[in-house]
Design an enzyme around this catalytic site. Structure first.
Site, PDB file in Angstrom:
ATOM      1  N   ASP A 263     142.088 -21.124  70.423  1.00 47.82           N
ATOM      2  CA  ASP A 263     141.859 -21.385  71.835  1.00 47.82           C
ATOM      3  C   ASP A 263     140.718 -22.405  71.898  1.00 47.82           C
ATOM      4  OD1 ASP A 263     141.943 -19.216  74.753  1.00 47.82           O
ATOM      5  OD2 ASP A 263     141.782 -21.392  74.561  1.00 47.82           O
TER       6      ASP A 263
HETATM    7  C1  GLC Z   1     141.754 -22.074  77.900  1.00 45.12           C
HETATM    8  C2  GLC Z   1     142.712 -20.916  77.802  1.00 45.12           C
HETATM    9  C3  GLC Z   1     143.970 -21.261  77.057  1.00 45.12           C
HETATM   10  C4  GLC Z   1     144.324 -22.707  77.321  1.00 45.12           C
HETATM   11  C5  GLC Z   1     143.254 -23.547  76.646  1.00 45.12           C
HETATM   12  C6  GLC Z   1     143.455 -25.048  76.897  1.00 45.12           C
HETATM   13  O1  GLC Z   1     140.438 -21.638  77.830  1.00 45.12           O
HETATM   14  O2  GLC Z   1     142.208 -19.671  77.344  1.00 45.12           O
HETATM   15  O3  GLC Z   1     144.994 -20.361  77.507  1.00 45.12           O
HETATM   16  O4  GLC Z   1     145.596 -23.019  76.804  1.00 45.12           O
HETATM   17  O5  GLC Z   1     141.945 -23.172  77.030  1.00 45.12           O
HETATM   18  O6  GLC Z   1     143.236 -25.334  78.238  1.00 45.12           O
END
Ligand code: GLC
Length: 725
Positions: A263
């Site tokens: 993430d």
């Molecule tokens: C965010 C989310 C994830 C997302 C990523 C990119 O914090 O937790 O679900 O795909 O960052 O935006």
């Protein structure tokens, strides 16, 4: 390591020699993907490999132009392609990127229709392809453990079996468009509070029976190409680089051959990321604003010196690059195969959004068959509530979608009513930070309802916006809700309106349950609409006025009050000192409510129809390998066509460990004309009867009696049969 390379060359040269030998000239042998990857890896420098395993911009990883390897381009989100971020962190608001805003995960799952899962994935994949994305960052499938989780809307259910069935079609639909799906967030990211630091503690049985199965299905049945590591820790280690969860369970046991993408900002340690399974590091916050020096990532230049100094083996890097290249080949990013074109904002996509929304809407209550309303009898209709006129798509956090258009409930209602019907709109409450009761707006709304032939009040949560994220009364990423009560004085509004017009239809929008104890008994008709996407207003109106017969079923229990929810009654939430104990264990959702005999407001699997269904003749016969074949006939005994989700639950009558009163182990949605019946045949594999024995660390079938129940919800069991296994 040299040995390894030499060994490899020996293989390659033997293979080539074999060819030259039998044909005289080295023909172009169709090398397998793995062999192509082998040869790419031998040609790549260490620096080139490292550039591929971490971001080089907000949503891309590095290219190796010399070898024809492009940047790998990703985009959110689970229910629509997010606005264009380019290489920075502020997305473009340009209309050229406005996209198809599909119903959110909870709404898709509320259809209980796996085929629509595929349709959903196909639309999302086509739009991602068209927008030049190689990876779409969805589906989100975390278990709905607490009603307060700000991201419940983005996920699917409290039940692992339902998730396992709905996630497969979605993934295949996306990946058939040459786009990699990215199942997330692995795992146990069930709250937003302290999401970056909290460590989730749960028993092995809870992991295996509740939190892992959805991901296991995504890998083994869905063939998902990428998976996103969660922010939180699990048993003290960050999920994104986790020796047990990723190396052992995901890559060894489940045989996951794709890439683990962190993430954004979930990587915290270079050596752990290298050794414990992170394949791609994204979004690490180096607090350098937009001008990030991406080589400073944990898996950036440091890795080069670690390999050169012999601290870590280059084979660790090779495996990560191999996984990325494998996905690139599978999605025709490399390899020369023709790539799908994709498509964007087509009528077909918008029709799919409507279809999914129509099947997602759940009719919770319909006393006296108040619904459907007969529009030919109406002269004026009152539509009340800020949610009736609010567009939701742009909110929610990273899953936001700038929709091509969004039909609000008010617009949908106006669209389906005849010209001569007057529609009066009253906002009833304000959606602003910490807004409380607005007596003027309530008075105005009550006035409108009193004088109307029909009154429809659209309430619920709202998709949080960045500026409102701090006020955690919203469905949004990074914040949880303070409680289950409707914010902005909606309870007072609902009571005031029901007082003057008791036939008011209550429509609840949001990602999960609300505490409706302050007015539920006074409401005759209640509809749960989730966040039904760009055609949500049309779908809501078509259900209310009977153009669509609702067939949605709840994918999570609606507790009467928060303290009845297991995570709050016996579990911990949000934990303390950055540790949260899932003391409720496997007793999540209806497993808890039914086993502990706690009355819910509305049960898991519940959803009414404008027609009625009769269940007949449940039969159980033994199949191969200790499976059980269940047959049951469902008949439409009403006067209009409709769809029913027949649910099969299993109960172990006697067991050495505590087992839930029932567990969903099969379901099928059938569409029936009035009077029509269908024989449903479902095979319950032996897995449907096993539990995970954490002493033996394996799934166990304890011989004895089992009940198989066929029902219209977890609390509306129509037929039960026993079988001895
Ligand atoms: C965010 C989310 C994830 C997302 C990523 C990119 O914090 O937790 O679900 O795909 O960052 O935006």
């Amino acid at each position: 390591m040299i040995r390894k390379h030499v060994f490899k060359w020996v293989i390659v040269s033997v293979v080539m020699a074999g060819f030259v030998g039998c044909t005289g000239t080295p023909e172009k042998k169709t090398l397998s993907v793995e062999q192509k990857i082998d040869s790419l890896l031998t040609e790549m420098t260490l620096e080139e490999k490292v550039t591929m395993i971490h971001a080089n911009a907000s949503f891309t990883t590095g290219a190796v132009p010399r070898l024809g390897i492009p940047e790998w381009t990703m985009s959110d989100g689970p229910h629509g392609v997010r606005k264009e971020h380019g290489r920075g962190w502020v997305g473009s608001e340009s209309p050229e990127y406005f996209a198809t805003y599909l119903p959110v995960g909870v709404s898709l799952a509320s259809t209980w229709n796996p085929e629509l899962g595929y349709t959903f994935g196909q639309v999302l994949g086509e739009e991602a392809r068209y927008r030049g994305k190689d990876v779409i960052l969805g589906p989100g499938i975390n278990i709905l453990r607490t009603p307060l989780n700000g991201r419940n809307f983005e996920y699917m259910s409290e039940d692992p079996y339902l998730i396992s069935k709905m996630v497969v079609g979605y993934i295949k639909g996306v990946q058939d468009q040459n786009v990699a799906a990215c199942v997330k967030h692995y795992l146990a990211n069930n709250q937003e509070t302290d999401r970056n630091t909290v460590s989730v503690e749960m028993s092995e049985r809870t992991l295996r029976e509740i939190y892992l199965p959805g991901f296991a299905a995504a890998v083994k049945d869905g063939g998902v190409y990428t998976l996103m590591g969660a922010y939180n820790k699990f048993r003290g280690q960050y999920c994104t680089h986790h020796e047990y969860l990723i190396n052992k369970v995901l890559k060894d046991e489940l045989g996951f051959e794709g890439a683990v993408i962190s993430d954004w900002g979930a990587v915290h340690n270079t050596l752990e990321a290298l050794k414990f399974g992170t394949d791609v590091e994204m979004g690490t916050d180096l607090s350098q604003g937009d001008k990030k020096d991406y080589t400073k990532f944990f898996m950036g230049d440091t890795v080069i010196s670690l390999v050169k100094s012999g601290t870590i083996s280059e084979s660790l890097i090779n495996d990560k690059v191999r996984r990325i290249l494998r996905v690139m080949y599978k999605t025709n990013v490399i390899g020369g195969e023709k790539r799908m074109e994709g498509s964007f904002n087509t009528p077909e996509h918008q029709a799919a959004a409507l279809k999914i929304a129509e099947e997602a809407i759940v009719l919770l209550k319909n006393e006296g068959n108040l619904l459907p309303l007969n529009k030919s009898m109406l002269k004026n209709v009152a539509v009340i509530g800020a949610n009736a006129s609010r567009k939701q798509g742009g909110g929610g956090g990273s899953s936001q979608v700038n929709a091509k258009y969004e039909i609000t409930p008010l617009q949908g209602i106006e669209k389906v009513l005849f010209e001569n019907v007057e529609v009066t709109y009253a906002e009833g409450y304000e959606v602003t930070r910490n807004a409380k009761i607005n007596t003027d707006k309530i008075k105005e709304a009550a006035e409108a309802a009193k004088n109307a032939d029909a009154s429809i009040l659209v309430c619920g949560w709202v998709h949080g916006y960045t500026d409102l994220w701090n006020d955690n009364a919203y469905d949004a990423e990074s914040v949880d809700k303070p409680n289950m009560f409707l914010p902005f004085g909606q309870d007072e509004l609902i009571n005031a309106v029901l007082k003057v017009n008791p036939n008011t239809i209550i429509v609840i929008m949001g990602g999960g349950p609300v505490d409706m104890t302050r007015w539920e008994s006074k409401a005759k008709a209640i509809v749960f609409a989730g966040y039904p996407g760009m055609e949500g207003g049309t779908a809501i109106a078509r259900v209310i006025f009977g153009d669509v017969n609702p067939s949605g079923k709840l994918t999570m229990t609606f507790p009467k009050r928060l303290e009845d929810s297991p995570a709050h009654a016996i579990g911990e939430y949000p934990g303390k000192d950055n540790v949260v104990y899932y003391n409720e264990g496997i007793m999540v959702g209806y497993r808890y409510f039914d086993t502990k005999k706690v009355e819910p407001q509305f049960p898991f699997g519940h959803g009414l129809s404008y027609t009625t269904f009769l269940y007949e003749n449940l039969q159980l016969t033994k199949g191969d390998n200790q499976s059980v074949i269940a047959t049951v006939t469902v008949r439409n005994t009403g006067s209009r066509p409709g769809a029913e989700v027949m649910q099969l639950y299993v109960k172990d009558v006697e067991s050495s460990v505590e087992r839930p009163d029932k567990e969903l182990k099969g379901f099928q949605k059938v569409f029936l004309q009035p009077g029509e019946s269908k024989d449903i045949i479902l095979t319950l594999s032996v897995d449907a009867f096993r539990f995970f024995d954490e002493k033996k660390m394996e799934w166990v079938l304890e011989p004895g009696k089992f009940q198989v129940m066929a029902g219209s919800s977890s609390r509306d069991i129509r037929l039960t049969k026993e079988i001895e296994l």
